[in-house]
Write a protein that holds these residues in place. Structure first.
Motif, PDB file in Angstrom:
ATOM      1  N   PRO A  19     119.034  78.553  27.766  1.00 45.00           N
ATOM      2  CA  PRO A  19     119.148  80.109  28.919  1.00 45.00           C
ATOM      3  C   PRO A  19     118.243  79.367  30.303  1.00 45.00           C
ATOM      4  CG  PRO A  19     118.513  80.384  26.165  1.00 45.00           C
ATOM      5  CD  PRO A  19     118.825  78.897  26.351  1.00 45.00           C
ATOM      6  N   PRO A  20     118.392  80.076  30.585  1.00 46.20           N
ATOM      7  CA  PRO A  20     118.135  80.218  32.161  1.00 46.20           C
ATOM      8  C   PRO A  20     116.432  80.138  31.955  1.00 46.20           C
ATOM      9  CG  PRO A  20     120.021  81.798  32.408  1.00 46.20           C
ATOM     10  CD  PRO A  20     119.260  81.776  31.008  1.00 46.20           C
ATOM     11  N   GLY A  21     115.804  79.534  31.888  1.00 41.98           N
ATOM     12  CA  GLY A  21     114.330  79.703  32.318  1.00 41.98           C
ATOM     13  C   GLY A  21     113.847  78.457  30.951  1.00 41.98           C
ATOM     14  N   ARG A  22     114.967  78.145  30.390  1.00 48.01           N
ATOM     15  CA  ARG A  22     114.129  76.958  28.918  1.00 48.01           C
ATOM     16  C   ARG A  22     114.839  75.932  28.946  1.00 48.01           C
ATOM     17  NH1 ARG A  22     113.363  81.092  24.495  1.00 48.01           N
ATOM     18  NH2 ARG A  22     112.073  78.704  24.150  1.00 48.01           N
ATOM     19  N   VAL A  23     114.380  75.093  28.533  1.00 49.61           N
ATOM     20  CA  VAL A  23     115.179  73.533  28.393  1.00 49.61           C
ATOM     21  C   VAL A  23     114.724  72.731  27.277  1.00 49.61           C
ATOM     22  CG1 VAL A  23     113.859  73.425  30.908  1.00 49.61           C
ATOM     23  CG2 VAL A  23     112.083  72.768  28.282  1.00 49.61           C
ATOM     24  N   MET A  24     115.256  71.982  27.589  1.00 46.52           N
ATOM     25  CA  MET A  24     115.732  70.969  25.700  1.00 46.52           C
ATOM     26  C   MET A  24     115.658  69.062  26.165  1.00 46.52           C
ATOM     27  SD  MET A  24     118.844  72.322  23.417  1.00 46.52           S
ATOM     28  CE  MET A  24     117.961  71.477  21.743  1.00 46.52           C
ATOM     29  N   ALA A  25     115.035  68.110  25.078  1.00 48.24           N
ATOM     30  CA  ALA A  25     114.263  67.307  25.663  1.00 48.24           C
ATOM     31  C   ALA A  25     116.061  66.480  25.300  1.00 48.24           C
ATOM     32  CB  ALA A  25     113.009  66.796  25.015  1.00 48.24           C
ATOM     33  N   TYR A  26     116.203  65.250  26.516  1.00 47.25           N
ATOM     34  CA  TYR A  26     117.256  64.588  25.752  1.00 47.25           C
ATOM     35  C   TYR A  26     116.571  64.613  24.164  1.00 47.25           C
ATOM     36  CZ  TYR A  26     117.273  63.100  30.542  1.00 47.25           C
ATOM     37  OH  TYR A  26     117.534  63.317  32.127  1.00 47.25           O
ATOM     38  N   GLY A  27     115.297  64.164  23.744  1.00 45.93           N
ATOM     39  CA  GLY A  27     115.651  63.880  22.379  1.00 45.93           C
ATOM     40  C   GLY A  27     115.865  64.410  21.509  1.00 45.93           C
ATOM     41  N   ALA A  60     111.021  64.471  27.454  1.00 45.53           N
ATOM     42  CA  ALA A  60     109.993  64.940  26.130  1.00 45.53           C
ATOM     43  C   ALA A  60     108.596  65.718  26.807  1.00 45.53           C
ATOM     44  CB  ALA A  60     109.391  64.201  24.962  1.00 45.53           C
ATOM     45  N   ASP A  61     108.073  65.367  27.906  1.00 40.53           N
ATOM     46  CA  ASP A  61     107.171  65.127  28.217  1.00 40.53           C
ATOM     47  C   ASP A  61     107.092  66.732  29.922  1.00 40.53           C
ATOM     48  OD1 ASP A  61     107.690  64.463  30.380  1.00 40.53           O
ATOM     49  OD2 ASP A  61     106.542  62.586  31.152  1.00 40.53           O
ATOM     50  N   GLY A  62     108.061  66.834  29.878  1.00 40.88           N
ATOM     51  CA  GLY A  62     108.280  68.701  30.932  1.00 40.88           C
ATOM     52  C   GLY A  62     109.087  67.352  31.662  1.00 40.88           C
ATOM     53  N   THR A  63     109.093  66.118  32.193  1.00 43.75           N
ATOM     54  CA  THR A  63     109.714  65.600  33.919  1.00 43.75           C
ATOM     55  C   THR A  63     111.014  65.784  34.069  1.00 43.75           C
ATOM     56  OG1 THR A  63     109.187  63.715  32.843  1.00 43.75           O
ATOM     57  CG2 THR A  63     106.918  64.285  33.947  1.00 43.75           C
ATOM     58  N   ARG A  84     103.989  73.671  34.290  1.00 46.03           N
ATOM     59  CA  ARG A  84     102.243  73.076  34.394  1.00 46.03           C
ATOM     60  C   ARG A  84     103.070  72.026  35.515  1.00 46.03           C
ATOM     61  NH1 ARG A  84      99.485  72.371  28.670  1.00 46.03           N
ATOM     62  NH2 ARG A  84      97.762  72.429  29.946  1.00 46.03           N
ATOM     63  N   GLY A  85     102.118  72.540  37.205  1.00 42.92           N
ATOM     64  CA  GLY A  85     102.061  71.951  37.963  1.00 42.92           C
ATOM     65  C   GLY A  85     103.601  71.699  38.288  1.00 42.92           C
ATOM     66  N   GLU A  86     104.409  70.473  38.476  1.00 38.28           N
ATOM     67  CA  GLU A  86     105.600  69.990  38.725  1.00 38.28           C
ATOM     68  C   GLU A  86     106.523  69.427  37.597  1.00 38.28           C
ATOM     69  OE1 GLU A  86     105.827  68.017  41.855  1.00 38.28           O
ATOM     70  OE2 GLU A  86     104.963  69.689  43.543  1.00 38.28           O
ATOM     71  N   ARG A  87     105.981  70.038  36.088  1.00 39.61           N
ATOM     72  CA  ARG A  87     106.478  69.911  35.331  1.00 39.61           C
ATOM     73  C   ARG A  87     106.576  71.107  34.136  1.00 39.61           C
ATOM     74  NH1 ARG A  87     104.038  65.021  32.403  1.00 39.61           N
ATOM     75  NH2 ARG A  87     103.365  64.382  34.244  1.00 39.61           N
ATOM     76  N   VAL A  88     107.878  70.936  33.593  1.00 40.31           N
ATOM     77  CA  VAL A  88     107.881  71.633  32.485  1.00 40.31           C
ATOM     78  C   VAL A  88     106.845  71.671  31.463  1.00 40.31           C
ATOM     79  CG1 VAL A  88     109.499  73.300  31.006  1.00 40.31           C
ATOM     80  CG2 VAL A  88     110.647  72.188  32.315  1.00 40.31           C
ATOM     81  N   MET A  90     106.791  72.202  28.150  1.00 42.96           N
ATOM     82  CA  MET A  90     107.358  72.287  27.093  1.00 42.96           C
ATOM     83  C   MET A  90     106.695  73.446  25.895  1.00 42.96           C
ATOM     84  SD  MET A  90     109.402  70.697  27.845  1.00 42.96           S
ATOM     85  CE  MET A  90     110.275  69.755  26.478  1.00 42.96           C
ATOM     86  N   ARG A  91     105.423  73.524  25.988  1.00 39.72           N
ATOM     87  CA  ARG A  91     105.385  74.764  24.719  1.00 39.72           C
ATOM     88  C   ARG A  91     106.288  75.442  24.516  1.00 39.72           C
ATOM     89  NH1 ARG A  91     101.350  77.961  23.657  1.00 39.72           N
ATOM     90  NH2 ARG A  91     100.499  77.352  26.525  1.00 39.72           N
ATOM     91  N   LEU A  92     106.428  76.250  26.373  1.00 34.98           N
ATOM     92  CA  LEU A  92     106.727  77.132  26.269  1.00 34.98           C
ATOM     93  C   LEU A  92     107.905  77.802  26.672  1.00 34.98           C
ATOM     94  CD1 LEU A  92     103.907  78.640  28.324  1.00 34.98           C
ATOM     95  CD2 LEU A  92     104.203  79.291  26.081  1.00 34.98           C
ATOM     96  N   ALA A  93     108.289  76.838  27.491  1.00 32.28           N
ATOM     97  CA  ALA A  93     109.682  76.013  27.825  1.00 32.28           C
ATOM     98  C   ALA A  93     111.016  76.100  26.348  1.00 32.28           C
ATOM     99  CB  ALA A  93     110.082  75.991  29.131  1.00 32.28           C
ATOM    100  N   ARG A  94     110.781  74.735  25.871  1.00 34.17           N
ATOM    101  CA  ARG A  94     111.559  74.121  25.123  1.00 34.17           C
ATOM    102  C   ARG A  94     112.185  75.284  23.879  1.00 34.17           C
ATOM    103  NH1 ARG A  94     109.010  69.363  22.146  1.00 34.17           N
ATOM    104  NH2 ARG A  94     109.560  68.294  22.982  1.00 34.17           N
ATOM    105  N   TRP A  95     113.717  75.000  24.362  1.00 33.26           N
ATOM    106  CA  TRP A  95     114.794  75.939  23.319  1.00 33.26           C
ATOM    107  C   TRP A  95     114.834  75.044  22.627  1.00 33.26           C
ATOM    108  CZ3 TRP A  95     119.929  76.364  23.523  1.00 33.26           C
ATOM    109  CH2 TRP A  95     121.046  77.680  22.686  1.00 33.26           C
ATOM    110  N   ASP A  96     114.838  75.858  21.414  1.00 32.24           N
ATOM    111  CA  ASP A  96     115.600  75.038  20.019  1.00 32.24           C
ATOM    112  C   ASP A  96     116.881  75.569  19.160  1.00 32.24           C
ATOM    113  OD1 ASP A  96     115.948  77.268  18.724  1.00 32.24           O
ATOM    114  OD2 ASP A  96     114.812  77.846  17.187  1.00 32.24           O
TER     115      ASP A  96
END
Length: 108
Positions: A19-27, A60-63, A84-88, A90-96
């Protein structure tokens, strides 16, 4: 360009569902699919990811992916992605991969 493999199709289908506003790490994507790893997901994204919301896939570090920092940041601002600055953040934006509001459980 090489043909899209069934694995690549599964990766791209999942990325389209983030969803918009959410992310997943490659892993996270590899774990969700139960196959491959972060590098395999990265290869799919670098080869075929231009047609999906690629900025929603991060390290995984939000970059963001190297070379895409400015464009990713612009997309994140447009979508209201927690930062958090110029990175995501992850605690708030990670999507499962579940509901748009679902987060991964924090371990620890």
């Amino acid at each position: 360009m090489e043909p899209v493999s069934p694995y690549a199709e599964r990766v791209l289908d999942l990325v389209e569902r983030i969803p918009p506003g959410r992310v997943m790490a490659y892993g996270d994507i590899a774990d969700y699919l139960g196959e491959g790893g972060p590098r395999q997901v990265g290869r799919v994204m670098s080869t075929w990811g231009g047609g999906v919301p690629w900025w929603r896939v991060v390290h995984a570090d939000g970059t963001p992916a190297p070379g895409h920092e400015r464009r990713s940041l612009a997309h994140w601002h447009d979508e209201g992605t927690p930062l958090r600055g110029e990175r995501v953040d992850m605690r708030l934006a990670r999507w499962d991969g579940g509901s748009p509001s679902a987060n991964f459980q924090e371990s620890g």
